[in-house]
Design a protein around this motif. Structure first.
Motif, PDB file in Angstrom:
ATOM      1  N   ASN A 153     -31.418  -8.615   3.769  1.00  0.00           N
ATOM      2  CA  ASN A 153     -31.274  -9.059   5.161  1.00  0.00           C
ATOM      3  C   ASN A 153     -29.960  -8.588   5.762  1.00  0.00           C
ATOM      4  O   ASN A 153     -29.901  -8.159   6.904  1.00  0.00           O
ATOM      5  CB  ASN A 153     -31.292 -10.592   5.226  1.00  0.00           C
ATOM      6  CG  ASN A 153     -32.696 -11.122   5.270  1.00  0.00           C
ATOM      7  OD1 ASN A 153     -33.610 -10.431   5.732  1.00  0.00           O
ATOM      8  ND2 ASN A 153     -32.896 -12.334   4.786  1.00  0.00           N
ATOM      9  N   ARG A 154     -28.906  -8.726   4.975  1.00  0.00           N
ATOM     10  CA  ARG A 154     -27.598  -8.315   5.496  1.00  0.00           C
ATOM     11  C   ARG A 154     -27.580  -6.808   5.741  1.00  0.00           C
ATOM     12  O   ARG A 154     -26.942  -6.346   6.675  1.00  0.00           O
ATOM     13  CB  ARG A 154     -26.490  -8.722   4.519  1.00  0.00           C
ATOM     14  CG  ARG A 154     -26.253 -10.224   4.533  1.00  0.00           C
ATOM     15  CD  ARG A 154     -25.038 -10.604   3.704  1.00  0.00           C
ATOM     16  NE  ARG A 154     -24.858 -12.054   3.751  1.00  0.00           N
ATOM     17  CZ  ARG A 154     -23.730 -12.662   3.433  1.00  0.00           C
ATOM     18  NH1 ARG A 154     -22.690 -11.974   3.019  1.00  0.00           N
ATOM     19  NH2 ARG A 154     -23.649 -13.982   3.500  1.00  0.00           N
ATOM     20  N   TYR A 155     -28.276  -6.087   4.877  1.00  0.00           N
ATOM     21  CA  TYR A 155     -28.323  -4.638   5.091  1.00  0.00           C
ATOM     22  C   TYR A 155     -29.081  -4.311   6.378  1.00  0.00           C
ATOM     23  O   TYR A 155     -28.643  -3.471   7.172  1.00  0.00           O
ATOM     24  CB  TYR A 155     -28.966  -3.902   3.910  1.00  0.00           C
ATOM     25  CG  TYR A 155     -28.943  -2.411   4.155  1.00  0.00           C
ATOM     26  CD1 TYR A 155     -27.732  -1.711   4.107  1.00  0.00           C
ATOM     27  CD2 TYR A 155     -30.094  -1.724   4.517  1.00  0.00           C
ATOM     28  CE1 TYR A 155     -27.674  -0.358   4.395  1.00  0.00           C
ATOM     29  CE2 TYR A 155     -30.045  -0.358   4.805  1.00  0.00           C
ATOM     30  CZ  TYR A 155     -28.836   0.316   4.743  1.00  0.00           C
ATOM     31  OH  TYR A 155     -28.770   1.652   5.050  1.00  0.00           O
ATOM     32  N   MET A 156     -30.206  -4.988   6.601  1.00  0.00           N
ATOM     33  CA  MET A 156     -30.992  -4.732   7.815  1.00  0.00           C
ATOM     34  C   MET A 156     -30.132  -5.026   9.052  1.00  0.00           C
ATOM     35  O   MET A 156     -30.161  -4.269  10.025  1.00  0.00           O
ATOM     36  CB  MET A 156     -32.265  -5.583   7.841  1.00  0.00           C
ATOM     37  CG  MET A 156     -33.250  -5.281   6.709  1.00  0.00           C
ATOM     38  SD  MET A 156     -33.802  -3.546   6.604  1.00  0.00           S
ATOM     39  CE  MET A 156     -35.079  -3.668   5.353  1.00  0.00           C
ATOM     40  N   LYS A 157     -29.352  -6.094   9.013  1.00  0.00           N
ATOM     41  CA  LYS A 157     -28.487  -6.434  10.160  1.00  0.00           C
ATOM     42  C   LYS A 157     -27.406  -5.382  10.357  1.00  0.00           C
ATOM     43  O   LYS A 157     -27.106  -4.972  11.479  1.00  0.00           O
ATOM     44  CB  LYS A 157     -27.830  -7.805   9.939  1.00  0.00           C
ATOM     45  CG  LYS A 157     -28.795  -8.941  10.142  1.00  0.00           C
ATOM     46  CD  LYS A 157     -28.067 -10.262  10.393  1.00  0.00           C
ATOM     47  CE  LYS A 157     -29.094 -11.379  10.515  1.00  0.00           C
ATOM     48  NZ  LYS A 157     -28.843 -12.454   9.557  1.00  0.00           N
ATOM     49  N   PHE A 158     -26.833  -4.949   9.255  1.00  0.00           N
ATOM     50  CA  PHE A 158     -25.805  -3.893   9.305  1.00  0.00           C
ATOM     51  C   PHE A 158     -26.398  -2.613   9.904  1.00  0.00           C
ATOM     52  O   PHE A 158     -25.805  -1.973  10.775  1.00  0.00           O
ATOM     53  CB  PHE A 158     -25.298  -3.668   7.873  1.00  0.00           C
ATOM     54  CG  PHE A 158     -24.602  -2.355   7.631  1.00  0.00           C
ATOM     55  CD1 PHE A 158     -23.278  -2.153   8.030  1.00  0.00           C
ATOM     56  CD2 PHE A 158     -25.257  -1.318   6.972  1.00  0.00           C
ATOM     57  CE1 PHE A 158     -22.635  -0.935   7.781  1.00  0.00           C
ATOM     58  CE2 PHE A 158     -24.623  -0.098   6.731  1.00  0.00           C
ATOM     59  CZ  PHE A 158     -23.309   0.088   7.138  1.00  0.00           C
ATOM     60  N   TYR A 159     -27.591  -2.287   9.452  1.00  0.00           N
ATOM     61  CA  TYR A 159     -28.281  -1.071   9.898  1.00  0.00           C
ATOM     62  C   TYR A 159     -28.516  -1.111  11.415  1.00  0.00           C
ATOM     63  O   TYR A 159     -28.397  -0.100  12.098  1.00  0.00           O
ATOM     64  CB  TYR A 159     -29.597  -0.985   9.132  1.00  0.00           C
ATOM     65  CG  TYR A 159     -30.350   0.316   9.253  1.00  0.00           C
ATOM     66  CD1 TYR A 159     -30.149   1.339   8.338  1.00  0.00           C
ATOM     67  CD2 TYR A 159     -31.296   0.490  10.261  1.00  0.00           C
ATOM     68  CE1 TYR A 159     -30.863   2.523   8.433  1.00  0.00           C
ATOM     69  CE2 TYR A 159     -32.012   1.672  10.360  1.00  0.00           C
ATOM     70  CZ  TYR A 159     -31.799   2.690   9.444  1.00  0.00           C
ATOM     71  OH  TYR A 159     -32.504   3.855   9.531  1.00  0.00           O
ATOM     72  N   GLU A 160     -28.848  -2.306  11.906  1.00  0.00           N
ATOM     73  CA  GLU A 160     -29.060  -2.455  13.353  1.00  0.00           C
ATOM     74  C   GLU A 160     -27.734  -2.411  14.107  1.00  0.00           C
ATOM     75  O   GLU A 160     -27.640  -1.817  15.177  1.00  0.00           O
ATOM     76  CB  GLU A 160     -29.729  -3.807  13.680  1.00  0.00           C
ATOM     77  CG  GLU A 160     -31.103  -4.034  13.074  1.00  0.00           C
ATOM     78  CD  GLU A 160     -32.106  -2.960  13.465  1.00  0.00           C
ATOM     79  OE1 GLU A 160     -32.076  -2.516  14.630  1.00  0.00           O
ATOM     80  OE2 GLU A 160     -32.903  -2.541  12.581  1.00  0.00           O
ATOM     81  N   ALA A 161     -26.716  -3.056  13.543  1.00  0.00           N
ATOM     82  CA  ALA A 161     -25.477  -3.273  14.301  1.00  0.00           C
ATOM     83  C   ALA A 161     -24.482  -2.116  14.195  1.00  0.00           C
ATOM     84  O   ALA A 161     -23.671  -1.921  15.098  1.00  0.00           O
ATOM     85  CB  ALA A 161     -24.809  -4.573  13.832  1.00  0.00           C
ATOM     86  N   CYS A 162     -24.509  -1.386  13.109  1.00  0.00           N
ATOM     87  CA  CYS A 162     -23.453  -0.401  12.876  1.00  0.00           C
ATOM     88  C   CYS A 162     -24.022   1.018  12.820  1.00  0.00           C
ATOM     89  O   CYS A 162     -24.826   1.319  11.936  1.00  0.00           O
ATOM     90  CB  CYS A 162     -22.734  -0.692  11.557  1.00  0.00           C
ATOM     91  SG  CYS A 162     -22.052  -2.341  11.473  1.00  0.00           S
ATOM     92  N   PRO A 163     -23.599   1.871  13.722  1.00  0.00           N
ATOM     93  CA  PRO A 163     -24.054   3.261  13.654  1.00  0.00           C
ATOM     94  C   PRO A 163     -23.610   3.890  12.334  1.00  0.00           C
ATOM     95  O   PRO A 163     -22.487   3.664  11.887  1.00  0.00           O
ATOM     96  CB  PRO A 163     -23.341   3.945  14.827  1.00  0.00           C
ATOM     97  CG  PRO A 163     -22.711   2.878  15.627  1.00  0.00           C
ATOM     98  CD  PRO A 163     -22.647   1.636  14.827  1.00  0.00           C
ATOM     99  N   ILE A 164     -24.503   4.649  11.723  1.00  0.00           N
ATOM    100  CA  ILE A 164     -24.144   5.274  10.446  1.00  0.00           C
ATOM    101  C   ILE A 164     -24.019   6.776  10.653  1.00  0.00           C
ATOM    102  O   ILE A 164     -22.911   7.327  10.648  1.00  0.00           O
ATOM    103  CB  ILE A 164     -25.194   4.947   9.358  1.00  0.00           C
ATOM    104  CG1 ILE A 164     -25.303   3.425   9.185  1.00  0.00           C
ATOM    105  CG2 ILE A 164     -24.807   5.625   8.035  1.00  0.00           C
ATOM    106  CD1 ILE A 164     -26.378   2.962   8.228  1.00  0.00           C
ATOM    107  N   LEU A 165     -25.137   7.442  10.903  1.00  0.00           N
ATOM    108  CA  LEU A 165     -25.112   8.907  10.984  1.00  0.00           C
ATOM    109  C   LEU A 165     -24.302   9.395  12.181  1.00  0.00           C
ATOM    110  O   LEU A 165     -23.715  10.476  12.144  1.00  0.00           O
ATOM    111  CB  LEU A 165     -26.546   9.456  11.037  1.00  0.00           C
ATOM    112  CG  LEU A 165     -27.391   9.151   9.795  1.00  0.00           C
ATOM    113  CD1 LEU A 165     -28.805   9.717   9.938  1.00  0.00           C
ATOM    114  CD2 LEU A 165     -26.720   9.708   8.533  1.00  0.00           C
ATOM    115  N   LYS A 166     -24.241   8.591  13.225  1.00  0.00           N
ATOM    116  CA  LYS A 166     -23.523   9.016  14.424  1.00  0.00           C
ATOM    117  C   LYS A 166     -22.027   8.707  14.374  1.00  0.00           C
ATOM    118  O   LYS A 166     -21.282   9.087  15.260  1.00  0.00           O
ATOM    119  CB  LYS A 166     -24.136   8.352  15.661  1.00  0.00           C
ATOM    120  CG  LYS A 166     -25.522   8.871  15.992  1.00  0.00           C
ATOM    121  CD  LYS A 166     -25.855   8.638  17.467  1.00  0.00           C
ATOM    122  CE  LYS A 166     -27.269   9.104  17.779  1.00  0.00           C
ATOM    123  NZ  LYS A 166     -28.266   8.003  17.535  1.00  0.00           N
TER     124      LYS A 166
END
Ligand code: ARG
Length: 576
Positions: free
Chosen positions: A528-541
């Motif tokens: 769950n925390r990963y899914m939230k991080f994935y939504e909230a924090c840009p990674i590739l950009k």
């Protein structure tokens, strides 16, 4: 470099501070924070300590905060009547994650742990009733090994007793057509039923069955050989299910009831030597005061019948001695149905009274409840019969395959078939492991296969999502694991980083209480925390070094989820 047990480290530091503040030998009771808004961890022990030392709890909490020395901590905050909220330093989180890339490391000293699990009765085919012991016991065996302990698996299968006379007699003259094929045992359940029908309806056969038992017990070589053949066929059936289920049990782990036959007379002698035996209705019994029935009378533990035969209890007493003396166990864990609780209390008490084991060995019954159908009654087929384990696993794979066909995300037929097996079997196992083992649980196909919620498919999906991200980034998984992690941003990234450090403490706890549902809850929370991080924090950009750091956090999430699921005996997929 060993992985920190963060909860234990915080607890030790706060207990030292409690002692400095005048409350020595108090438990700080550090737990994960009830809500992330409160921080990362919380200490609940101050109120209890204040009571014991007759201090004001908030004042004691203030003194603890004052005295605490914690590199890891950004901030300690007193809340409510005397809770201490702990917020970890982002730089410390990054440094700790960079220092150890293993989510789990051994915790010396290694102990010898005997795990007694699965243990079906070989007279019949494995059915759903065997799934819980097999799955939960296997998870614990794996977890002990992961922390560096020596595990001795003991599959205490039932292979002795009157039923086997009937089966061996049936096998002797039912070879061939009637039982379907030369081994006559293509379907153990049908075979058992056919034997039972003959036994109940045909007095001559029943008499032969009885003579067969006597011959078996007396060591008649021909009967022994036929029995041996039956046992081997039945064990081969179990082994094929163990392999399908992905459990670690091997034929070498079988330590059948019959293996103790030669020790049973010695157990009776040992009980006699301690003056523990009493005759009651011709049977040899042990009466211990703590086992009183409702009417106040002491309930006997029967160890030898009036005809000289031994019982399930006698064999378990011999197993206690074997595990203590020959296997040199430090702990012996029994994953057996809760309905056998009294049996194990009695065995452990009689064994202690008779000094059958070294006093330091810890014998622990790890009971579990029943698997129920959606109607809340014992799980049965539509016709009301027992559900064969093999049929249950077939259905799991079929349902997973249907789901994959509908989603159509995997097109290669071989890959899809593999995924259906991994998801189907994983879903059944996880559904069981994620429930508190001590209660009954409802077996529900739709819930266990759902892609949302605390299910295997959801966790597998989180892993697959990371792999797909890394494919898009064109970064190799192992390379991403090694990228340096930067101090996390407050919020979703911080919370993910903290969760990535928790597997060690969760598994240490699992070895103490034998409750895998806490590990499942942790994995669910991490996903769950990963899914939230994935939504909230840009990674590739994101710009470097943040981009690499976030790829590393992603890879570490998949690594930790995969490790956690592996402890549960569940595989993951790169694509779903
Ligand atoms: N065969 C037994 C049963 O089916 C379970 C054995 C569990 N282990 C033991 N040491 N008693 O009920």
């Amino acid at each position: 470099m060993t992985t920190v047990n963060l909860r234990a480290a915080l607890e030790t530091a706060l207990e030292t501070a409690l002692a400095t503040a005048g409350a020595s030998a108090s438990s700080a009771a550090v737990r994960q924070a009830a809500k992330p808004e409160f921080g990362d961890y919380q200490a609940n022990g101050v109120m209890g300590a204040a009571k014991r030392f007759k201090q004001n709890p908030r004042e004691l909490a203030a003194a603890v905060v004052e005295a605490a020395e914690l590199d890891a901590v950004a901030d300690l905050e007193i809340a409510g009547p005397g809770f201490i909220n702990v917020r970890l330093k982002p730089e410390w989180l990054a440094a700790t994650l960079n220092a150890t890339r293993a989510p789990l490391t051994p915790t010396p000293p290694p102990r010898t742990v005997v795990v007694d699990y699965s243990a079906p009765n070989l007279a019949k085919e494995m059915h759903v009733g065997h799934i819980r012991s097999t799955i939960i016991g296997d998870a614990l065996a794996r977890a002990f090994e992961a922390l560096g302990h020596r595990v001795i698996r003991q599959n205490h299968v039932g292979d002795w007793g009157t039923q086997f006379g009937m089966l061996v007699a049936h096998l002797a003259d039912a070879d061939g057509a009637e039982t379907g094929g030369d081994d006559g045992l293509a379907d153990l359940e049908t075979f058992y039923r056919a034997a039972k029908v003959r036994f109940d309806g045909d007095p001559a056969f029943a008499e032969r069955a009885r003579r067969t038992v006597v011959g078996l017990q007396g060591g008649d070589p021909e009967i022994r050989a036929a029995w041996q053949r039956f046992i081997e066929l039945s064990l081969a059936h179990c082994q094929s299910l163990y392999e399908r289920l992905g459990t670690t049990l091997t034929p070498q782990d079988v330590m059948a009831e019959s293996a103790y036959n030669d020790d049973l007379a010695g157990i009776i002698d040992a009980l006699k030597a301690k003056n523990l035996l009493q005759e009651s209705d011709g049977a040899q019994c042990v009466f211990l005061d703590q086992f009183k029935a409702k009417d106040g009378s002491v309930q006997p533990v029967i160890v030898q019948k009036s005809d000289g035969g031994y019982l399930y209890a006698t064999t378990d007493l011999a197993a206690v001695r074997h595990r203590s003396e020959r296997l040199a166990a430090d702990r012996v864990l029994y994953f057996v149905d809760a309905r056998q609780s009294l049996h194990f209390q009695q065995i452990f008490a009689v064994a202690a009274a008779a000094e059958l084991s070294r006093p330091v060995v810890s014998f622990e019954h790890m009971p579990f409840g029943a698997m129920l159908g959606k109607d809340g009654r014992p799980f049965k087929t539509r016709a009301g019969g027992v559900v064969k384990l093999a049929d249950l696993l077939d259905e799991a794979e079929e349902r997973a395959a249907a789901q994959l066909a509908e989603r159509d995300t995997i097109t290669d037929p071989a890959e899809r078939a593999h995924a259906a097996r991994v998801i189907g079997i994983g879903a059944v196992k996880y559904a069981d492991l994620s429930k508190n083992r001590t209660s009954d649980y409802i077996f529900d196909w739709d819930a266990m296969l759902a892609l949302e919620g605390n299910t295997a498919p959801y966790l597998m999906y989180a892993v697959a999502r990371v792999h797909s991200l890394l494919r898009r980034a064109e970064v190799d998984f192992d390379a991403a694991l090694a990228f340096p992690i930067e101090a996390p941003e407050a919020g979703a990234e911080h919370q993910l980083a903290v969760a990535l450090l928790r597997l060690q403490e969760v598994v240490v706890q699992l070895l103490e209480d034998g409750l895998p549902h806490h590990l499942c809850s942790f994995l669910y929370e991490l996903a769950n925390r990963y899914m939230k991080f994935y939504e909230a924090c840009p990674i590739l950009k994101s710009a470097e070094p943040l981009r690499s750091s976030r790829l590393a956090l992603s890879a570490r999430t998949a690594q930790t989820l995969t490790k956690g699921l592996d402890l549960l005996g569940i595989q993951t997929l790169d694509r779903m």
